[in-house]
Design an enzyme around this catalytic site. Structure first.
Site, PDB file in Angstrom:
ATOM      1  N   GLU A 164      10.271   1.361  10.461  1.00 19.09           N
ATOM      2  CA  GLU A 164      11.309   2.388  10.291  1.00 19.09           C
ATOM      3  C   GLU A 164      10.597   3.721  10.388  1.00 19.09           C
ATOM      4  O   GLU A 164       9.749   4.044   9.552  1.00 19.09           O
ATOM      5  CB  GLU A 164      12.017   2.219   8.954  1.00 19.09           C
ATOM      6  N   GLY A 179       7.204   5.130   8.152  1.00 18.78           N
ATOM      7  CA  GLY A 179       6.311   6.283   8.278  1.00 18.78           C
ATOM      8  C   GLY A 179       6.450   6.914   9.645  1.00 18.78           C
ATOM      9  O   GLY A 179       7.517   6.858  10.263  1.00 18.78           O
ATOM     10  N   LYS A 218       0.857  -1.182   0.000  1.00 14.88           N
ATOM     11  CA  LYS A 218       0.000   0.000   0.000  1.00 14.88           C
ATOM     12  C   LYS A 218       0.897   1.237   0.000  1.00 14.88           C
ATOM     13  O   LYS A 218       1.484   1.593   1.021  1.00 14.88           O
ATOM     14  CB  LYS A 218      -0.936   0.048   1.216  1.00 14.88           C
ATOM     15  N   GLU A 254       9.891  16.071  15.095  1.00 15.93           N
ATOM     16  CA  GLU A 254      10.323  15.903  13.704  1.00 15.93           C
ATOM     17  C   GLU A 254       9.482  16.817  12.810  1.00 15.93           C
ATOM     18  O   GLU A 254       8.270  16.623  12.675  1.00 15.93           O
ATOM     19  CB  GLU A 254      10.149  14.445  13.266  1.00 15.93           C
TER      20      GLU A 254
HETATM   21  O1  TXE Z   1       2.816   9.563   7.628  1.00 12.63           O
HETATM   22  P1  TXE Z   1       1.979   8.270   7.973  1.00 12.63           P
HETATM   23  P2  TXE Z   1       2.258  10.966   7.110  1.00 12.63           P
HETATM   24  C1  TXE Z   1       6.757  11.372   9.444  1.00 12.63           C
HETATM   25  C2  TXE Z   1       7.088  12.821   9.289  1.00 12.63           C
HETATM   26  C3  TXE Z   1       5.838  13.350   8.660  1.00 12.63           C
HETATM   27  C4  TXE Z   1       4.794  12.595   9.409  1.00 12.63           C
HETATM   28  C5  TXE Z   1       3.432  12.535   8.792  1.00 12.63           C
HETATM   29  O2  TXE Z   1       7.287  13.389  10.538  1.00 12.63           O
HETATM   30  O3  TXE Z   1       5.698  14.713   8.814  1.00 12.63           O
HETATM   31  O4  TXE Z   1       5.366  11.308   9.521  1.00 12.63           O
HETATM   32  O5  TXE Z   1       3.453  11.906   7.542  1.00 12.63           O
HETATM   33  C6  TXE Z   1      -0.172   4.707   5.927  1.00 12.63           C
HETATM   34  N1  TXE Z   1      -2.910   1.699   9.032  1.00 12.63           N
HETATM   35  N2  TXE Z   1       7.201  10.571   8.328  1.00 12.63           N
HETATM   36  O6  TXE Z   1       1.052  11.380   7.832  1.00 12.63           O
HETATM   37  O7  TXE Z   1       0.596   8.615   8.325  1.00 12.63           O
HETATM   38  C7  TXE Z   1      -0.292   5.883   4.980  1.00 12.63           C
HETATM   39  O8  TXE Z   1      -1.375   5.679   4.110  1.00 12.63           O
HETATM   40  C8  TXE Z   1      -2.050   1.370   8.081  1.00 12.63           C
HETATM   41  C9  TXE Z   1       8.478   9.960   8.465  1.00 12.63           C
HETATM   42  O9  TXE Z   1       2.145  10.910   5.666  1.00 12.63           O
HETATM   43  O10 TXE Z   1       2.786   7.482   8.914  1.00 12.63           O
HETATM   44  C10 TXE Z   1       1.068   5.839   4.310  1.00 12.63           C
HETATM   45  O11 TXE Z   1       1.071   4.840   3.296  1.00 12.63           O
HETATM   46  N3  TXE Z   1      -1.397   2.283   7.331  1.00 12.63           N
HETATM   47  C11 TXE Z   1       8.692   8.903   7.461  1.00 12.63           C
HETATM   48  C12 TXE Z   1       1.996   5.434   5.443  1.00 12.63           C
HETATM   49  O12 TXE Z   1       1.152   4.841   6.439  1.00 12.63           O
HETATM   50  C13 TXE Z   1      -1.617   3.573   7.582  1.00 12.63           C
HETATM   51  C14 TXE Z   1       8.153   9.154   6.112  1.00 12.63           C
HETATM   52  C15 TXE Z   1       2.787   6.590   6.087  1.00 12.63           C
HETATM   53  O13 TXE Z   1       1.868   7.542   6.550  1.00 12.63           O
HETATM   54  C16 TXE Z   1      -2.510   3.982   8.591  1.00 12.63           C
HETATM   55  C17 TXE Z   1       6.833   9.739   6.135  1.00 12.63           C
HETATM   56  C18 TXE Z   1      -3.167   2.973   9.333  1.00 12.63           C
HETATM   57  N4  TXE Z   1      -4.034   3.249  10.298  1.00 12.63           N
HETATM   58  C19 TXE Z   1       6.432  10.462   7.222  1.00 12.63           C
HETATM   59  N5  TXE Z   1      -2.514   5.332   8.621  1.00 12.63           N
HETATM   60  C20 TXE Z   1      10.080   8.355   7.371  1.00 12.63           C
HETATM   61  N6  TXE Z   1      10.490   7.650   8.411  1.00 12.63           N
HETATM   62  O14 TXE Z   1      10.768   8.474   6.359  1.00 12.63           O
HETATM   63  C21 TXE Z   1      -1.682   5.755   7.667  1.00 12.63           C
HETATM   64  N7  TXE Z   1      -1.126   4.708   7.024  1.00 12.63           N
END
Ligand code: TXE
Length: 487
Positions: free
Chosen positions: A255, A233, A180, A386
């Site tokens: 991660e 994420g 996904k 962050e």
């Molecule tokens: O991340 P999310 P977001 C951090 C960074 C950023 C913040 C928010 O601080 O500002 O996260 O980003 C999926 N069940 N990073 O909101 O929500 C979602 O659809 C299963 C750091 O975009 O964590 C996406 O595919 N999946 C990071 C993925 O999770 C779910 C990179 C990441 O989204 C879900 C990105 C659920 N309930 C953001 N809810 C890094 N470590 O590089 C969401 N998702």
């Protein structure tokens, strides 16, 4: 319409399930962060498609796992070749979809995508030997068996690179996959799905479900028929996924975010230190590994700051398709507002913003100026949370002990950068730092053989090299006695 044309290439906007394209009745709109232009309507998955994808992956698992690493490897190597043949197309699509630099995609990121597939296919074929050792005449046979259906949930900051870093080892280990991708950046994952078909990877081995985390991700991660979850994420989402996985005790690899330190010691080469510090603005600051807290010895702080300013002033912000551009737009209006919120609150608190600190008025849209906050109040939001944007903090320290206390003083432990001219000194510091990856006098050197992951709230587990297979495979020990044989 079931596909859109991006940069001259056709990208399917539907799910890829069991080797077929399947549309949802609902869609969502995908726009380019470069200029807000409409890219297309994307299938918005629901529990129906999530369940179908897991079922397809489950059906495909017995045959794929039985193929063995060599036959799987041949198909994966063909897939890596197809990625290489499509580097320009993938680079163009990714830049339009997530706004990161086209030149980086062409030179580094997309070749790395191919390597993610090739490396893990070859590792499974050549390195992942079935080990054996003796215990009082008994033989322990260690094997890495395919585990089942791996659910991979990926973010938007490096969409195809981070997806294939999971897809490569999962498929090479003999698992089947449901991916996904992040809702803001679905396009390269969809294009990649077509390449898996062209490579001859059997239907159902690789599936993509498009849509939102709460609608699709939640169903996938709580599904009883999956064997692994690998997620990159944010920390809050990781907690939700951990809860979703708990009922089935599904093993998770996480991660997550970081607030990594970049330490500049008195004995450092200041030119190098400034260069490395400015690199932390890469990808418009949307890099989990960024050393966003610059910690400098007080005796060299002014000299370092001068060199930093000099280099940072040369950064060119603009269209990521322009080869001269260093910093592109942020990914999405929601994320842009989040970054601006952090900076506005820092301003309201009276923090000293010595560079940038606002949207780029000339470029408009989602461009935020590279920003530096000097000597933020210890414990304040800007130096502990962050931001995930082009926002760095700079603080000074007097002693190594103080530097280490500041460096280790957050809830994160993803990475650290140490700049020092003395090997013994650097060693003393790295011994005490808590981080999954530490770079000394360098940044972003990543070998696929090395473990990668975060300490503390920055992650759970490690991937890379054998660590990936230890996660995606079921590691088994079969102990064979020397007694009881009739032949
Ligand atoms: O991340 P999310 P977001 C951090 C960074 C950023 C913040 C928010 O601080 O500002 O996260 O980003 C999926 N069940 N990073 O909101 O929500 C979602 O659809 C299963 C750091 O975009 O964590 C996406 O595919 N999946 C990071 C993925 O999770 C779910 C990179 C990441 O989204 C879900 C990105 C659920 N309930 C953001 N809810 C890094 N470590 O590089 C969401 N998702």
């Amino acid at each position: 319409m079931s596909f859109i044309e991006v940069a001259g290439a056709k990208v399917d906007t539907r799910h890829f399930i069991g080797g077929q394209r399947i549309a949802s009745s609902q869609t969502y709109t995908n726009t380019s962060p470069i200029d807000g232009s409409f890219l297309g309507e994307i299938s918005r998955g629901s529990a129906v498609e999530a369940n179908e994808a897991v079922a397809a992956a489950k059906r495909a698992f017995p045959a794929w796992s039985a193929l063995g690493p060599v036959k799987r490897g041949e198909l994966l190597l063909r897939l890596a070749e197809l990625v290489e043949e499509n580097i320009e197309t993938l680079a163009q699509i990714e830049t339009m979809d997530n706004g990161s630099l086209l030149r980086s995609h062409r030179r580094g990121v997309m070749p790395r995508v191919a390597l993610n597939i090739r490396f893990f296919a070859e590792w499974a074929m050549n390195e992942l030997k079935h080990e054996a050792f003796e215990t009082r005449g008994h033989t322990n046979n260690i094997s890495w068996d395919p585990s089942g259906v791996a659910v991979l949930i990926t973010p938007w900051n490096a969409p195809l690179m981070l997806a294939t870093w999971k897809i490569g080892p999962a498929l090479a280990a003999g698992d089947t996959v449901v991916l996904k991708p992040a809702e803001w950046t679905p396009l390269t994952a969809s294009f990649f799905a077509d390449l898996t078909k062209q490579a001859g990877i059997p239907d159902g081995v690789f599936n993509v479900v498009l849509g939102f985390g709460r609608e699709v991700g939640a169903v996938l991660t709580s599904h009883p028929d999956i064997s692994r979850i690998s997620f990159t994420g944010s920390v809050p989402t990781a907690k939700v996924i951990a809860h979703a996985a708990a009922d089935n005790l599904t093993p998770c690899s996480f991660e997550l975010g970081g607030k990594s330190p970049l330490l500049v010691f008195e004995d450092a080469d200041l030119e190098l230190a400034a260069e490395l510090a400015v690199e932390q603005y890469d990808n418009a600051g949307q890099v989990c590994l960024s050393g966003t807290r610059i910690l400098v010895h007080e005796n060299i702080a002014d000299a370092f700051a001068e060199k930093f300013r000099e280099r940072a002033s040369k950064l060119k912000q603009g269209d990521p398709r322009d080869p001269e551009t260093d910093i592109g737009p942020q990914i999405h209006q929601v994320h842009f507002d989040r970054i601006k919120g952090f900076v506005d609150r820092a301003k309201a608190e009276g923090q000293d913003i010595v560079m940038g600190g606002q949207p780029n008025a000339e470029l408009g849209g989602l461009f935020f100026e590279p920003t530096l906050v000097k000597n933020p109040t210890p414990g304040s939001e800007i130096v502990t949370a962050e931001v995930f944007g082009p926002v760095l903090c700079m603080q000074t320290f007097k002693t190594d002990a103080e530097a280490l206390e500041m460096a280790n003083g957050t809830e994160f432990g993803l990475a650290a950068v140490v700049v020092s001219g003395n090997r013994d000194h650097a060693k003393r510091i790295t011994d005490e730092l808590v981080a999954g990856t530490i770079w000394v006098n360098c940044f972003f050197v990543r070998d696929l053989r090395a473990p990668f992951g975060g300490s503390k709230k920055s992650g759970v587990g490690r991937e890379g090299g054998n660590w990936s297979f230890d996660f995606y495979a079921d590691v088994k020990n079969t102990v064979v006695s020397p007694n009881g044989w009739k032949e």
